[in-house]
Design an enzyme around this catalytic site. Structure first.
Site, PDB file in Angstrom:
ATOM      1  N   SER A 197       0.824  -1.209   0.000  1.00  0.00           N
ATOM      2  CA  SER A 197       0.000   0.000   0.000  1.00  0.00           C
ATOM      3  C   SER A 197       0.861   1.263   0.000  1.00  0.00           C
ATOM      4  O   SER A 197       0.387   2.336  -0.366  1.00  0.00           O
ATOM      5  CB  SER A 197      -0.948   0.007   1.199  1.00  0.00           C
ATOM      6  OG  SER A 197      -0.225  -0.128   2.404  1.00  0.00           O
ATOM      7  N   HIS A 241       4.202  -6.927   8.030  1.00  0.00           N
ATOM      8  CA  HIS A 241       2.976  -7.023   8.814  1.00  0.00           C
ATOM      9  C   HIS A 241       3.114  -8.182   9.802  1.00  0.00           C
ATOM     10  O   HIS A 241       3.568  -9.273   9.434  1.00  0.00           O
ATOM     11  CB  HIS A 241       1.774  -7.275   7.903  1.00  0.00           C
ATOM     12  CG  HIS A 241       1.548  -6.182   6.905  1.00  0.00           C
ATOM     13  ND1 HIS A 241       0.629  -5.182   7.102  1.00  0.00           N
ATOM     14  CD2 HIS A 241       2.136  -5.942   5.700  1.00  0.00           C
ATOM     15  CE1 HIS A 241       0.655  -4.356   6.065  1.00  0.00           C
ATOM     16  NE2 HIS A 241       1.553  -4.798   5.197  1.00  0.00           N
ATOM     17  N   HIS A 266       8.114  -2.700   4.722  1.00  0.00           N
ATOM     18  CA  HIS A 266       7.576  -2.961   6.050  1.00  0.00           C
ATOM     19  C   HIS A 266       7.059  -4.395   6.111  1.00  0.00           C
ATOM     20  O   HIS A 266       6.748  -5.011   5.085  1.00  0.00           O
ATOM     21  CB  HIS A 266       6.442  -1.980   6.396  1.00  0.00           C
ATOM     22  CG  HIS A 266       5.354  -1.941   5.366  1.00  0.00           C
ATOM     23  ND1 HIS A 266       5.482  -1.319   4.139  1.00  0.00           N
ATOM     24  CD2 HIS A 266       4.084  -2.461   5.382  1.00  0.00           C
ATOM     25  CE1 HIS A 266       4.364  -1.449   3.447  1.00  0.00           C
ATOM     26  NE2 HIS A 266       3.504  -2.141   4.180  1.00  0.00           N
TER      27      HIS A 266
END
Length: 317
Positions: free
Chosen positions: A242, A249, A247
């Protein structure tokens, strides 16, 4: 025939004696309770009862009247704010439990608006050539302002009090989607400090130690803070993500609330990513430079048209 033991009034419900939680489901916002109701017609004076409590769906008809001087929401508390993102909890009455979580993007760009518009999905194949010709230029064209909120976190301007782990390599903190309360929907995010890693495509063999450290520190943090043991976490990377700052999750393995974000094609388990990187040669192109990645793309995504055309051309060739 009616059931004389069935509680059919508020007064009757107030006689419920709670025993324990049978189940909870963050996806449907429901709890299932076990307890008893008094019943003088049985020998021990009580009967067992299973009670399911579920928050009702939000009505589209109320969309225009949630906020304002006469709005449905009667009270809010700010949970966090960084750059263009703010998230709050709202109450539909002063004496209630918090009813809704409110995420705000302001100011919102056309890209944000398209992202949150209901979309039809299509599966696309991203070959290394398509990545180099179309996707990589798309990613590099994003202005730094699109990830300013990430910079604010990494540099300590925002969210400093929520950091669970900090090093020169990455930060670990609760994701803004989590209410920081419901353990079954635990959702953390690891933000790397290296601004050159924008997506899965940029990972190389020398990043294995970084990814293993993220795994280790995430497990340590949830064990020490929330008592969750080995096997309690699902860690994954999105592609397409996104936002284009790498990154990871990190969610409770029982969490189903973000089922679309964990779908096949978009979510790549961190263990699998590490295993693939360990197969990388010491020299030469890395595995994520050589792989064709297949994923779903919504018709509002900025890459949609170019990827559909590129895939048509590949089939026709």
């Amino acid at each position: 025939m009616s059931n004389p033991a069935a509680p059919t009034s508020l007064l009757a419900l107030e006689q419920f004696t709670f025993e324990r939680i049978l189940d909870e489901d963050p996806l449907t916002h429901s709890l299932i309770l076990l307890g008893t109701f008094p019943n003088p017609q049985v020998s021990d004076g009580v009967v067992k009862a299973v009670v399911r409590i579920e928050k009702t769906a939000l009505s589209p008809d109320d969309g225009s009247r949630y906020f304002g001087s006469n709005g449905v929401v009667r009270k809010v508390e700010v949970e966090g704010s960084t750059d263009i993102y703010t998230w709050l909890f709202g109450w539909l009455g002063e004496d209630r439990e918090r009813d809704i979580k409110i995420n705000i993007i302001c100011p919102a760009t056309d890209v944000h608006i398209r992202k949150y518009t209901k979309q039809e999905q299509v599966m696309v194949n991203e070959t290394p050539a398509i990545y180099e010709q179309h996707v990589k230029p798309y990613i590099l064209a994003f202005p730094p302002s699109r990830t300013q909120w990430v910079e604010n976190i990494l540099t300590g301007i925002s969210e400093k009090s929520k950091i669970l782990y900090s090093s020169s390599e990455f930060l670990l903190l609760p994701d803004m989607k989590w209410d920081s309360k419901t353990l079954s929907s635990l959702y953390l995010i690891a933000l790397v400090q290296d601004r050159n890693i924008r997506s899965l495509r940029d990972l190389r063999r020398h990043h294995v130690d970084l990814l293993k450290t993220i795994q280790r520190e995430a497990h340590r943090a949830v064990r020490e803070k929330w008592g969750l043991g080995t096997g309690s976490l699902r860690m994954y990377v999105h592609y397409q993500p996104s936002y284009y700052h790498f990154h990871v999750h990190i969610v409770n393995v029982n969490y189903q609330g973000n089922i679309l974000g964990m779908s096949i094609g978009q979510a790549h388990l961190l263990d699998d990513v590490i295993s693939l990187l360990e197969l990388d040669p010491e020299t030469g192109p890395g595995i994520f430079e050589r792989m064709t990645l297949t994923y779903g793309l919504g018709d509002q995504h900025g890459l949609y048209q170019v990827m559909v055309e590129a895939n048509k051309a590949a089939v026709a060739a």
